[in-house]
Design a protein around this motif. Structure first.
Motif: not given
Length: 113
Positions: A41, A45, A49, A72, A76, A98, A102
């Motif tokens: 992840l 990211n 991302k 997001n 995932v 997600s 966070s």
């Protein structure tokens, strides 16, 4: 430097495990699965991302930034397809995962500093 990296990795792994424990639509089979999810992840990211954000700028503007929840969630879901033992039931659970991940990560990092 290595100690900070490994401490961050452990905190992120714990955040993944805690978030999966909270959400019934997300399953993480073991600590090592959580570790793999945290690593992948983080990599997704970091590398994928920004490209997706750049390609979907009009959607971000049109939705006033709420499209980030969809991006997001899709990331995932991508990680759940790549890591055996990590299962996300649908896009809604991915979105919730997600968001809560966070929050949990922020909380754990606030405890560690």
């Amino acid at each position: 430097l290595y100690m900070v990296f490994f401490a961050n990795l452990i905190v992120n792994t714990l955040a993944v495990l805690i978030t999966a424990f909270i959400l019934p639509g997300v399953v993480v089979k073991s600590f090592f699965t959580g570790l793999a999810v945290a690593v992948l992840l983080g990599m997704v990211n970091m590398f994928l991302k920004p490209i997706l954000v750049l390609l979907t700028i009009p959607l971000y503007v049109l939705t006033l930034g709420f499209f980030s929840f969809i991006v997001n969630a899709l990331l995932v879901i991508l990680v759940s397809k790549l890591v055996p033992g990590f299962e996300v039931r649908n896009i809604w659970w991915a979105m919730l995962f997600s968001a809560i991940l966070s929050l949990v990560t922020s909380f754990l990092f606030s405890l560690s500093s």
